[in-house]
Design an enzyme around this catalytic site. Structure first.
Site, PDB file in Angstrom:
ATOM      1  NE  ARG A 293     -42.008  12.131  -3.963  1.00  0.00           N
ATOM      2  CZ  ARG A 293     -42.564  12.657  -3.070  1.00  0.00           C
ATOM      3  NH1 ARG A 293     -43.411  11.934  -2.571  1.00  0.00           N
ATOM      4  NH2 ARG A 293     -42.703  13.897  -2.621  1.00  0.00           N
TER       5      ARG A 293
ATOM      6  CE1 TYR B 216     -29.553  -8.745 -12.591  1.00  0.00           C
ATOM      7  CE2 TYR B 216     -30.083  -7.593 -10.669  1.00  0.00           C
ATOM      8  CZ  TYR B 216     -29.475  -7.526 -11.916  1.00  0.00           C
ATOM      9  OH  TYR B 216     -28.780  -6.346 -12.519  1.00  0.00           O
TER      10      TYR B 216
ATOM     11  CG  ASP C  52     -37.124 -11.188 -11.264  1.00  0.00           C
ATOM     12  OD1 ASP C  52     -37.514 -10.818 -12.621  1.00  0.00           O
ATOM     13  OD2 ASP C  52     -36.039 -10.516 -10.888  1.00  0.00           O
TER      14      ASP C  52
ATOM     15  CE  LYS D 239     -31.794  -6.196 -17.338  1.00  0.00           C
ATOM     16  NZ  LYS D 239     -31.921  -6.897 -15.960  1.00  0.00           N
TER      17      LYS D 239
HETATM   18  C1  LIG Z   1     -31.899  -6.792 -14.525  1.00  0.00           C
HETATM   19  C2  LIG Z   1     -32.493  -7.961 -13.785  1.00  0.00           C
HETATM   20  C3  LIG Z   1     -33.010  -7.029 -12.367  1.00  0.00           C
HETATM   21  C4  LIG Z   1     -32.532  -5.757 -12.028  1.00  0.00           C
HETATM   22  O1  LIG Z   1     -33.214  -4.866 -12.777  1.00  0.00           O
HETATM   23  P1  LIG Z   1     -32.528  -3.228 -12.924  1.00  0.00           P
HETATM   24  O2  LIG Z   1     -33.674  -2.684 -13.974  1.00  0.00           O
HETATM   25  O3  LIG Z   1     -31.221  -3.546 -13.704  1.00  0.00           O
HETATM   26  O4  LIG Z   1     -32.590  -2.738 -11.585  1.00  0.00           O
HETATM   27  C5  LIG Z   1     -33.808  -7.986 -11.690  1.00  0.00           C
HETATM   28  N1  LIG Z   1     -34.143  -9.157 -11.844  1.00  0.00           N
HETATM   29  C6  LIG Z   1     -33.385  -9.750 -13.155  1.00  0.00           C
HETATM   30  C7  LIG Z   1     -33.966 -11.267 -13.392  1.00  0.00           C
HETATM   31  C8  LIG Z   1     -32.795  -9.125 -14.164  1.00  0.00           C
HETATM   32  O5  LIG Z   1     -32.375  -9.513 -15.248  1.00  0.00           O
END
Ligand SMILES: *Cc1c(COP(=O)(O)O)cnc(C)c1O
Length: 383
Positions: free
Chosen positions: A48, A100, A172, A197
């Protein structure tokens, strides 16, 4: 020796195994590590707190974002939660308004219980942020391009304003990836990704990461990574590191395909509006050209008619899959009003332009002719 993005995406932190010579670092599933004497260890104690595959991924993504430190988490959402937990009780956050959905949910339904308040602000005009700073504003939170309406926010202009008020800027960068946008070089203090993603890119890992060069914040966030324990598995880190190797060619192809599909959609008689930052018709096209080195793989478009036509289009599609998420090699389509943004109130959806006839597509890396042909036949049969 300096090297280009594609070279670093492949070689960064990839040191051949000293015992076997394996070119790809082995998957290290062990939860614990032998110590030669109590407290004397190789740098790893317990998985961890630190794991070789996680370190390997963190070092590589930090290099690609141009930052000093990377910290990986169990999801993009766990990254957000860990960053917010690194703030002190009573802190205030300013966030872009169409952030998001899961981030909005965390700020409004969870962070508030820790005494952390968030104000959501339209940042199309960066000057708009000025009146929202408070003495306790510690963080400004941006996403650009935004989701699903793909507005572009001026990172440098917001960074300057955040810093003037003693706040850190988080960007982000999920939609662009470091291949098309490097927020740290534009003044951001922390960059985050839903690795789920584009970074992993193959729709088979849920994971998140934060990158920063801010030593003090890094120490706080590393403490949270270990204390909250929302860490990714070694296998997920292994897969994400492998995904990273092809990030450059994937992003190039996503963008090439998306540009072609967006240009086709603009000519369709069934489409009212196409939102893609690579189109001259996009309201922030000039800013996108200045701040990004490409326009990415996400397109939103508004079709004529009603939800009934939308449902017909979706059921007619053959190559493009109806599913949430984005950034994988395969093309995915969704209806934000019903799917990803269904929890947003109808009033807020109206303010954000998320109508029932808005369709979002994550353009994959298939052959663009097939994607265009698929959309063409699906549209023609739906009216
Ligand atoms: C999917 C997404 C998140 C969240 O990520 P997870 O891996 O699903 O928890 C945050 N910001 C953006 C822009 C996203 O597309």
């Amino acid at each position: 020796m300096s090297a280009g993005f594609g070279t670093r995406a492949i070689h960064s932190a990839q040191r051949p195994d000293p015992t076997t010579g394996a070119v790809i670092p082995a998957l290290s599933l062990s939860t614990t590590y032998k110590q030669s004497a109590a407290g004397v260890h190789t740098g790893f104690e317990y998985s961890r707190s630190g794991n070789p595959n996680r370190n390997n991924f963190e070092e590589a993504i930090a290099d690609l974002e141009g930052g000093k430190y990377g910290l990986a988490f169990a999801s993009g959402s766990a990254t957000t939660a860990s960053i917010v937990n690194a703030l002190q009780q009573g802190a205030h956050i300013i966030s872009v308004n169409d952030v998001y959905g899961g981030t909005y949910r965390y700020f409004t339904k969870v962070a508030v219980h820790g005494g952390i308040d968030t104000t959501f602000v339209n940042l199309d005009d960066p000057a708009n942020i000025e009146s929202y700073f408070k003495p306790n504003t510690k963080l400004v939170w941006l996403e650009t391009p935004t989701n699903p309406t793909l507005r572009i926010i001026d990172i440098q202009a917001i960074a300057d304003r955040a810093h003037a008020h003693g706040a850190l800027l988080v960007v982000d960068n999920t939609f662009m990836s470091p291949y098309f946008q490097k927020p740290l070089s534009l003044g951001a203090d922390i960059v985050i990704h839903s690795v789920t993603k584009y970074i992993n890119g193959h729709s088979d890992v849920v994971m998140g990461v934060a990158v920063t060069s801010n030593e003090e914040f890094y120490q706080k966030l590393a403490f949270m990574q270990n204390s909250l324990g929302a860490v990714p598995s070694a296998f997920d880190c292994f897969l994400a590191r492998r995904g990273l190797m092809t990030l450059e060619i994937r992003m190039q192809r996503h963008a090439e395909n998306a540009q072609a599909v967006a240009e086709y959609l603009e000519t369709s008689q069934y489409v009212d509006e196409v939102i893609y930052p690579g189109l001259a018709s996009h309201p922030n096209h000039e800013l996108a050209k200045r701040q990004q080195t490409g326009f990415g793989g996400m397109i939103s478009f508004r079709v004529k008619g009603t939800l009934d036509n939308v449902n017909k289009i979706l059921s007619n599609l053959e190559h493009i899959t109806l599913a949430e998420s984005l950034g994988g090699v395969e093309s995915l389509v969704e209806v934000p009003a019903i799917m990803t943004h269904g929890a947003v109130s109808p009033e807020d959806r109206a303010i954000l332009g998320i109508t029932d006839t808005l369709i979002r597509v994550s353009i994959g890396i298939e052959n663009k002719e097939d994607l265009i042909a698929d959309l063409k036949q699906a549209l023609e049969k739906a009216y």
